[in-house]
Design an enzyme around this catalytic site. Sequence first.
Site, PDB file in Angstrom:
ATOM      1  N   GLN A  47       0.849  -1.193   0.000  1.00 44.59           N
ATOM      2  CA  GLN A  47       0.000   0.000   0.000  1.00 44.59           C
ATOM      3  C   GLN A  47       0.886   1.245   0.000  1.00 44.59           C
ATOM      4  OE1 GLN A  47      -2.201   2.653   0.100  1.00 44.59           O
ATOM      5  NE2 GLN A  47      -3.678   1.629   1.437  1.00 44.59           N
ATOM      6  N   ARG A  49       0.314   4.265   0.858  1.00 43.07           N
ATOM      7  CA  ARG A  49       0.154   5.113   2.042  1.00 43.07           C
ATOM      8  C   ARG A  49       0.684   4.395   3.273  1.00 43.07           C
ATOM      9  NH1 ARG A  49      -5.473   7.316   4.592  1.00 43.07           N
ATOM     10  NH2 ARG A  49      -4.639   9.102   5.684  1.00 43.07           N
ATOM     11  N   LEU A  70     -21.004   2.340   4.715  1.00 38.99           N
ATOM     12  CA  LEU A  70     -21.920   2.605   3.605  1.00 38.99           C
ATOM     13  C   LEU A  70     -21.283   2.335   2.244  1.00 38.99           C
ATOM     14  CD1 LEU A  70     -23.565   5.895   4.907  1.00 38.99           C
ATOM     15  CD2 LEU A  70     -24.284   3.533   5.276  1.00 38.99           C
ATOM     16  N   GLY A  88      -9.866   0.934   0.255  1.00 33.51           N
ATOM     17  CA  GLY A  88     -10.728   1.078   1.423  1.00 33.51           C
ATOM     18  C   GLY A  88     -10.068   0.708   2.738  1.00 33.51           C
ATOM     19  N   GLU A  89      -8.735   0.792   2.799  1.00 35.25           N
ATOM     20  CA  GLU A  89      -8.052   0.402   4.042  1.00 35.25           C
ATOM     21  C   GLU A  89      -8.444   1.299   5.211  1.00 35.25           C
ATOM     22  OE1 GLU A  89      -3.571  -0.206   5.890  1.00 35.25           O
ATOM     23  OE2 GLU A  89      -3.870  -0.402   3.722  1.00 35.25           O
ATOM     24  N   ARG A 126      -7.881  10.676  -3.573  1.00 32.47           N
ATOM     25  CA  ARG A 126      -8.363  11.171  -2.281  1.00 32.47           C
ATOM     26  C   ARG A 126      -7.308  12.009  -1.572  1.00 32.47           C
ATOM     27  NH1 ARG A 126      -9.274   7.422   1.378  1.00 32.47           N
ATOM     28  NH2 ARG A 126     -10.824   8.673   2.427  1.00 32.47           N
TER      29      ARG A 126
END
Length: 294
Positions: A47, A49, A70, A88-89, A126
Amino acid sequence: MAKKDRMKYGLDVLFEDNFHEIDADLQKKTDSVKMVRISLLEPNKNQPRREFDQAKLLELASNIAQHGVLQPILVRPLENGSYQIVAGERRWRASRLADLKEVPVYIKELSDFQVAQAALVENLQRENLNPVEEAEAYNSLCEEFSMTHEDIARTVGKSRSQISNSLRFLKLSDDVKELLKAGSISSGHAKIIASVEDKEKQSFLAKSAVEKEMTVRAFEKFVAENSAEKPEKSKKTKEKTKTEDPYLLELKLALEKEYGRKTVITKGKKGEITMQITFSDMNDLKSAMAKITE
């Protein structure tokens, strides 16, 4: 490159945070959402990040505790029966903080290349990566998947020069990288420092920028003053600039603007012309050659 480009379909809507409606067309094209035990999910070791803001994670955890997850997490199945997180970590980490036992996921069969690409695109969209993490992610695509700077630029929607400039941050000394990660110096400061090869001098310049709270413009002038060569060399350079052929100067500027690389054009005593173009590495050279031969 067609195969590399195809992997991107549908990922954009998966890259948002907890509040975002799921695109109806995407749901038709992908597998249905499944609830999976949170203990079966594991993060991607590659990953891009590396750092997660704990305060923001706690805030997201509070949101998830109240409303649930959600936006499903994108994962791929592993041979041991568990799942690797592709996108989505943050939601996964926050869900664990919220003490959830299960989370909704999309399960997709993806290659290592697709996972690396998706993880990078997610974080860039993001704006979760600091400049050093971003540079490391680009470098990973170069080394592990033989992507050129041009390939990466097309994938992440940036210019080739932006990718090349980002990769230059990897040449910074460790202490300068830490200042860049922390936001103590900007990417503009770092870009200037990266042009200096001596690591000790890099550290001195970075600390000076922080201590004196210099703007990028002021810092650029400061670096120029502190990088002055011996008087004899400076005089020779000045004389050379004065006698430079106007046409060659215009050609030099045009090439640098077109290809984003430092170019030196000199005229010899007998009228011979020598042109020198500097490339950051082999991938940069390949990228330039590909563009020239298009």
